[in-house]
Design an enzyme around this catalytic site. Structure first.
Site, PDB file in Angstrom:
ATOM      1  N   LEU A 178      16.503 -16.472 -69.463  1.00  0.00           N
ATOM      2  CA  LEU A 178      15.344 -17.230 -69.140  1.00  0.00           C
ATOM      3  C   LEU A 178      13.929 -16.637 -69.699  1.00  0.00           C
ATOM      4  O   LEU A 178      13.206 -17.696 -70.006  1.00  0.00           O
ATOM      5  CB  LEU A 178      15.213 -17.112 -67.376  1.00  0.00           C
ATOM      6  N   ALA A 179      13.738 -15.481 -69.691  1.00  0.00           N
ATOM      7  CA  ALA A 179      12.469 -15.040 -70.133  1.00  0.00           C
ATOM      8  C   ALA A 179      12.214 -15.281 -71.486  1.00  0.00           C
ATOM      9  O   ALA A 179      11.256 -15.926 -72.087  1.00  0.00           O
ATOM     10  CB  ALA A 179      12.178 -13.466 -70.000  1.00  0.00           C
ATOM     11  N   SER A 194      23.712 -16.143 -70.918  1.00  0.00           N
ATOM     12  CA  SER A 194      22.942 -15.159 -70.792  1.00  0.00           C
ATOM     13  C   SER A 194      23.242 -14.719 -69.247  1.00  0.00           C
ATOM     14  O   SER A 194      23.424 -15.509 -68.242  1.00  0.00           O
ATOM     15  CB  SER A 194      21.535 -15.505 -70.947  1.00  0.00           C
ATOM     16  N   SER A 249      21.055 -14.225 -66.908  1.00  0.00           N
ATOM     17  CA  SER A 249      20.077 -15.144 -66.124  1.00  0.00           C
ATOM     18  C   SER A 249      21.026 -16.098 -65.161  1.00  0.00           C
ATOM     19  O   SER A 249      20.461 -16.506 -64.067  1.00  0.00           O
ATOM     20  CB  SER A 249      18.943 -15.911 -66.764  1.00  0.00           C
ATOM     21  N   GLY A 286      20.741 -16.558 -55.700  1.00  0.00           N
ATOM     22  CA  GLY A 286      19.907 -16.817 -54.236  1.00  0.00           C
ATOM     23  C   GLY A 286      18.740 -17.623 -54.706  1.00  0.00           C
ATOM     24  O   GLY A 286      18.262 -18.479 -53.821  1.00  0.00           O
ATOM     25  N   GLY A 287      17.743 -17.293 -55.530  1.00  0.00           N
ATOM     26  CA  GLY A 287      16.297 -18.106 -55.612  1.00  0.00           C
ATOM     27  C   GLY A 287      15.271 -17.441 -56.383  1.00  0.00           C
ATOM     28  O   GLY A 287      15.528 -16.122 -56.994  1.00  0.00           O
ATOM     29  N   HIS A 338      21.850  -3.238 -55.334  1.00  0.00           N
ATOM     30  CA  HIS A 338      21.866  -4.350 -54.598  1.00  0.00           C
ATOM     31  C   HIS A 338      22.763  -4.130 -53.216  1.00  0.00           C
ATOM     32  O   HIS A 338      23.905  -3.609 -53.507  1.00  0.00           O
ATOM     33  CB  HIS A 338      22.394  -5.598 -55.206  1.00  0.00           C
ATOM     34  N   ARG A 385      22.280 -13.291 -46.502  1.00  0.00           N
ATOM     35  CA  ARG A 385      21.550 -12.643 -44.953  1.00  0.00           C
ATOM     36  C   ARG A 385      20.360 -13.492 -44.912  1.00  0.00           C
ATOM     37  O   ARG A 385      19.872 -13.640 -43.723  1.00  0.00           O
ATOM     38  CB  ARG A 385      21.132 -11.133 -45.830  1.00  0.00           C
ATOM     39  N   VAL A 427      14.021 -13.471 -60.953  1.00  0.00           N
ATOM     40  CA  VAL A 427      14.066 -15.126 -61.900  1.00  0.00           C
ATOM     41  C   VAL A 427      12.414 -15.477 -61.887  1.00  0.00           C
ATOM     42  O   VAL A 427      12.320 -15.864 -63.048  1.00  0.00           O
ATOM     43  CB  VAL A 427      14.970 -15.880 -61.260  1.00  0.00           C
TER      44      VAL A 427
END
Lengths: 657, 249, 250
Positions: free
Chosen positions: A15-16, A42, A44, A49-50, A257, A273, A411
């Site tokens: 993404l980056a 990749s 990414s 989750g978001g 995590h 969660r 992200v």
């Protein structure tokens, strides 16, 4: 020897890297991306989750804004982040989400009316506003005061990566797949590009570039069990380290995590969660409220992970065939919710565990997940010590995350940093491009050096087994540079890793192929991974405090007095050299404070009280002037942003103001 | 438990003139929870150090590790050996250029597809990032996401008799992408544009409804429904073209 | 300078859509025709008179008061053309060369995928019908008057057409059944919202119909063979329905 020229060389197609390349390309530059794998493969893609952005569309997000997002991020970082960067980031995040929406990311949307949700184990009815219908919705994530995490089911990274990957195709940006940057070409002061190895043919070539951007992600694979893709070996950071000029920052800051499945170590999203899932122990007891009554399962990641480990130490873990674990229970969410919003989780449980998470609990334990450390850059993404070298995303220590990253901020960082660094890179080429003298002779010298190093590996006998050394490194990192750290363990780790690094120089290969040779690749990469492991362990050994994810059991206090500073490391002929860069309390918009987890255990910085008084005085003086004016007085950042991104973000209820 | 697996692997390095395609069989003790990802890495660490294969996410989301497992394309990383018989055969995905052994070049193929079908949102205007995003119905957003879940693993191409016979065929991966953008109101293209891209025998009219894609897609995308939807739309567009032409005269 | 005369060239061809539609439509019509055809043929199972009535019906006997066999010829010609169109269109999909043939055969062999195998069956049955159908159609077109209980029975038995019909029966029913199933998938006419359920039901219906028409066809063919066998000594004698026969002499 092939030596090519380009304006901008982006190493990494996640993404980056993609977003940065698109930005520079749109400014009219010639851009080339190098990627170990096809860009859309990749890591990414694994973000589930978001992405955090303070849109405030959903009713539980209403009233959200940049200020709240900023404060959550700084608190989450345990005051280790660069607050200027955090300000720039929180200002940009809504723009990034909206741009991605326009480019085709099918963000889940707000549905007007009432629907059931689960909050802190209780069923509640949420009623969404009519005017928000169809706008981008958000879910709850740990360590945030508002529902701020925008998502597409639990395939957020995938939809974002595909939108950007396809956008890069639309912009005709060439992506050299299965190509690895194996060394940065530099003259001691300026980075001039990279030596590239074609992983299929094995041939070496070089790209000379006015700006080189490293966006290769994290270095999680120096750990034995990690949620990271297996390509996340940190080679981008390692080749920067090996220049001896560029510095890496905070390499000891490694996030675990709370919920990776056992034993495969595959992530199941924090969204589990956030959407109402709870953690249970061997007795089926929901234990997090016992430790963190207020935030429970939605405390910051570092906190939840430590609490889980603590609980297992008390004998409350589930012991079976594999590693000890706890349970993640999302059965309360119901099959319909899981099918729509957590389908990757469902698939992972189905394929790797053979269970249905709508009916059964998921075995989880804290697992290495994210690298807060990386190539130290300024707010523009450029290395302060090696000009022309930029970094963004997880590979960088831009320092948005300090010592603990909030879920959903990674992200978001990739895309925001890509947007910004793409502009700064273009400015750099515009302002300095004509003065930059790129040397093909230098490039050829670097190619020759690397070729010789590879030939040496192929020529020597296989005295050492790469896999054995790798396993020893992984075990050392997991056991001694893990969730809990202490002097003895870290000292042993440094010793072990130093020994492994020496042995790694004697790794040979059984087959002597130059092309598509996995043995050669590992023999070449392993010393680099060991260098990263070593600087992470040494950095952790030196840092005698506990901050965010860095938890020293022998130094449990957060020591702002001595350690409100960033670790910097460079690699010299005799090994790693450490320096420290102060994090200026005097410049903080949000002076150091208590995060609100457990009991307060802070050794105050002498400047904290004064800065606190100063900020409060300024807030009082500007009372009624509006939040923007207050913010601008405390930590001005707008002038540092590219002009096109300076606009105020519109929100529901704020429209037209 | 405690089976001994017999894994036959296709071996060939097309860049080596001395290499001839062959099957190489190795024995491996099965372990609990063993996936093909674990099994292949064990073989590489022990008896086959130069064995080429591709894994990236090893979690079934990146699409790198598609290969032919006992005759059928699938994602190796999430295939448990327990679900397979003792004798396992592994071949590289057909329809793509072979790199070596089990590694194929899906990336170049997919990039060419993206260029050919222009698989990106064609914007009517650049968005103003300071303003509220354009609203989208929640149901439609989910429908688009459903199709956006394709991971470009290449299984549908390997599963498709048509694509195996006719290498120019865009396959379910290409057609599904057009369906995805056709659904997306952000994309300014209309059916006349879509017809230009896939209104031919390399596109939707080349599909013979063999259903390999539908049956073997690891992401269980609703491909039959999408292909039928596109076929109806493109047939309508084809007819419309003829009547429009008559109208103009 | 005057602008040069230009005219826009079409951006795309509409033919692919037309050909695809035509292939589907011709297939649909032929398959439906074959079902009706089988129903009519099976009239022999009711009685010889019933078969006679059906045969004369299509010659317009009950409209014009006399049989006009050329009506059947015209209809057969139409069906033949439809078949030719369908065959021509379907040929586009056949493996075009050895490499393609190898590719699809190896693919099917490897994947053991049901619907792919069914397509190969369709190719094989379609190919067989290129040769078998014209024999029957030519006979029907040129000698339409030789359709009737005895006439057909004599052709089947004494004319040694039964092996042709036996093969053709299987080819037609399998090809048509699979074709209709594929047509439903291709255009998305599924009897359920969910593809999996829809396909299961569709496949069930397909096999049930194929089985029904095969049984009906085999029974009818058997009846004609039996009749042809018993009528062999009088082969060539036309059938006269029971109500037109002269009272047998007592």
């Amino acid at each position: 020897m092939k030596v090519g020229h380009t304006d901008v060389l982006v190493i990494g197609g996640g993404l980056a890297g993609l977003r940065c390349a698109i930005g520079a390309r749109r400014r009219g530059l010639e851009v080339r991306i190098l990627s170990l794998v096809p860009a859309k493969r990749s890591h990414s893609v694994a973000a589930q989750g978001g992405m955090q952005a303070s849109l405030g569309n959903t009713v539980r997000g209403a009233g959200d804004n940049e200020d709240l997002h900023f404060e959550d991020t700084v608190r989450g970082s345990d005051w280790g982040c660069d607050q200027l960067v955090a300000r720039m980031f929180t200002h940009m995040a809504p723009k990034a989400v909206r741009e991605l929406a326009a480019w085709g990311v099918p963000w889940n949307r707000v549905e007007r009316g009432s629907a059931e949700a689960i909050i802190n184990g209780q069923r509640v009815i949420l009623t969404e506003r009519d005017e928000a219908h169809g706008l981008i919705t958000a879910r709850d994530f740990g360590g945030t005061r508002k529902w701020r995490t925008c998502y597409t089911s639990d395939g957020t990274g995938h939809t974002m990566l595909y939108a950007l990957g396809d956008r890069a195709v639309a912009e005709s940006i060439p992506v050299d797949e299965r190509c690895e940057a194996i060394a940065l070409i530099h003259d001691g002061g300026r980075c001039q590009g990279a030596v590239v190895r074609d992983l299929v043919s094995g041939e070496l070539s070089a790209w000379l570039a006015s700006a080189t951007v490293i966006a290769t992600g994290g270095y999680g694979r120096i750990y034995g069990v990690s949620t990271n893709a297996i390509i996340n070996e940190g080679i981008g950071a390692a080749i920067a380290l090996e220049t001896g000029v560029a510095r890496l920052g905070n390499m000891e800051a490694v996030q675990f995590h709370p919920t990776a499945i056992v034993p495969a170590g595959i992530l199941v999203t924090e969204g589990c969660r956030g959407d109402g899932g709870v953690l249970r122990d061997v007795d089926g007891h929901r234990f997090m409220p016992d430790y963190e009554p207020e935030k429970a399962e939605l405390a910051s990641r570092d906190v939840v992970s430590r609490r889980m480990a603590e609980h297992m130490r008390r004998g409350k873990g589930v012991k079976g065939d594999g590693p000890e674990h706890l349970w993640l229970d999302i059965t309360g969410l119901g099959a319909a919710h899981i099918d729509r919003k957590l389908r990757e989780v469902r698939d992972i449980c189905h394929h790797f565990l053979g269970i249905d998470p709508a009916r059964e609990w998921i075995p989880v334990r804290p697992t290495q997940h994210y690298s807060m450390g990386g190539i130290r850059t300024d707010h523009r993404g450029e290395s302060p010590t090696l000009r022309g070298l930029f970094a963004c995303g997880e590979a960088a220590c831009w320092d948005l995350h300090g010592f603990n990253r909030l879920g959903g901020n990674s992200v978001a960082e990739t895309v925001v940093a890509g947007m910004l660094v793409g502009e700064y890179v273009a400015d750099h080429v515009r302002d300095e491009g004509s003065a930059i003298r790129l040397s093909p002779a230098l490039a050829r010298a670097f190619i020759a050096r690397e070729q010789a190093a590879l030939e040496a590996i192929l020529a020597r006998p296989a005295e050492e087994d790469a896999h054995a050394i790798r396993r020893a490194m992984e075990a050392t990192m997991t056991e001694q540079v893990g969730l809990f750290r202490d002097e003895a363990g870290l000292a042993t780790a440094v010793e072990t890793l130093t020994g492994l690094l020496a042995r790694a120089g004697r790794i040979g290969t059984r087959n002597k192929r130059r092309d598509a040779n996995p043995e050669l690749v590992l023999a070449w990469r392993l010393p680099k991974m060991l260098k990263l492991a070593l600087v992470a362990a040494e950095g952790a050994l030196a840092r005698r405090e506990s901050r965010g994810a860095h938890c020293r059991e022998d130094y449990p206090a957060r020591n702002d007095r001595d350690w409100l500073k960033r670790t910097l490391v460079s690699w010299q002929a005799d090994g790693p050299h450490f320096e420290y860069e102060p994090i200026e309390v005097e410049a903080m918009e949000l002076p150091p404070g208590f995060r609100g987890y457990g009991t307060r255990n802070i050794i105050e910085h002498p400047g904290t009280a004064a800065r606190l008084g100063d900020t409060e005085a300024q807030r009082a003086a500007l009372a009624g002037a509006g939040r923007d004016a207050v913010q601008a007085a405390l930590l001005p950042f707008e002038a540092l942003l590219p002009e096109r991104y300076r606009g105020r973000n519109a929100r529901l209820g704020e429209v037209g103001q | 438990m405690s089976r001994t697996l017999s894994i036959s692997i296709f071996r060939h390095n097309p860049r080596d003139p001395a290499s001839a395609p062959r099957m190489e069989t190795h024995e491996l003790a099965e372990a609990p929870g063993m996936t093909l990802f674990i099994a292949l890495n064990r073989l590489r660490e022990s008896v086959a150090p130069d064995l080429s294969f591709d894994f990236v996410c090893r979690a079934g989301v990146c699409g790198s590790c598609a290969m032919v497992i006992n005759g059928r394309p699938g994602l190796a990383c999430r295939t448990l050996t327990a679900a397979l018989p003792e004798r396992i055969s592994l071949h590289p995905l057909p329809g793509f250029a072979l790199i070596a052994d089990l590694s194929v070049d899906t990336g170049t193929w997919m990039r060419e597809l993206a260029e050919r079908l222009e698989t990106w949102v064609h914007l009517a205007a650049e968005p103003d990032l300071d303003l509220l995003e354009a609203p989208l119905s929640p149901g439609l957003a989910e429908e688009i996401h459903e199709l956006d879940r394709c991971i470009e693993c290449g299984c549908c191409i390997a599963a498709c008799g048509t694509a195996q016979m006719r290498p120019g065929f865009v396959g379910a991966v290409g057609l599904n992408k057009i369906a995805r953008f056709r659904l997306d109101p952000a994309d300014s293209r209309d059916d006349a544009d879509h017809y230009e891209l896939i209104g031919n025998d390399q596109g939707i009219f080349g599909c013979m409804s063999l259903m390999g894609c539908e049956d073997l897609c690891p992401k269980e995308l609703p491909l039959q429904a999408q292909l039928a939807w596109l076929r109806r739309g493109m047939a309508r567009q084809g007819l419309r073209g003829i009547f429009d032409k008559k109208d103009k005269k | 300078m005057p602008a040069p005369a230009t005219h826009a060239l079409p951006r795309v061809s509409h033919w692919p859509a037309m050909l695809d539609l035509a292939q589907s439509l011709s297939g649909l019509l032929l398959a439906l025709f074959m079902w009706f055809h089988m129903c009519f043929v099976s009239a022999i199972l009711l009685s010889e008179d019933a078969a006679w009535i059906v045969a004369r019906f299509f010659e317009g006997y009950f409209v014009f008061g006399r049989a006009l066999p050329w009506l059947v010829s015209v209809f057969v010609a139409l069906i033949s053309s439809l078949l030719a169109v369908h065959a021509l269109l379907a040929l586009r999909k056949f493996p075009a060369d050895w490499a393609q043939y190898r590719a699809i055969a190896a693919h099917s062999d490897r994947t053991r995928h049901g619907d792919t195998l069914l397509w190969l069956v369709q190719v094989a049955t379609g190919f067989a019908m290129f040769f078998l159908a014209p024999v029957h159609l030519y006979t029907m077109m040129t000698r339409p008057e030789l359709i009737g209980p005895f006439e057909s029975a004599d052709r089947v038995w004494s004319g040694f057409y039964w092996p042709l019909y036996l093969i053709l029966l299987f080819m037609v029913e399998i090809h048509g059944g699979v074709g209709l199933y594929r047509l439903a998938l291709k255009w998305g006419w599924l009897p359920a919202r969910n593809t999996r359920d829809g396909r299961r039901r569709l496949a069930l219906a397909k096999w049930a119909l194929t089985a029904f028409f095969l049984i009906l066809g085999l029974a009818s063919l058997g009846a004609y063979m039996k009749l042809g066998h018993s009528h062999a000594p009088l082969a060539g004698e036309p059938y006269v329905p029971s109500w037109l026969r002269a009272e047998p002499a007592r």
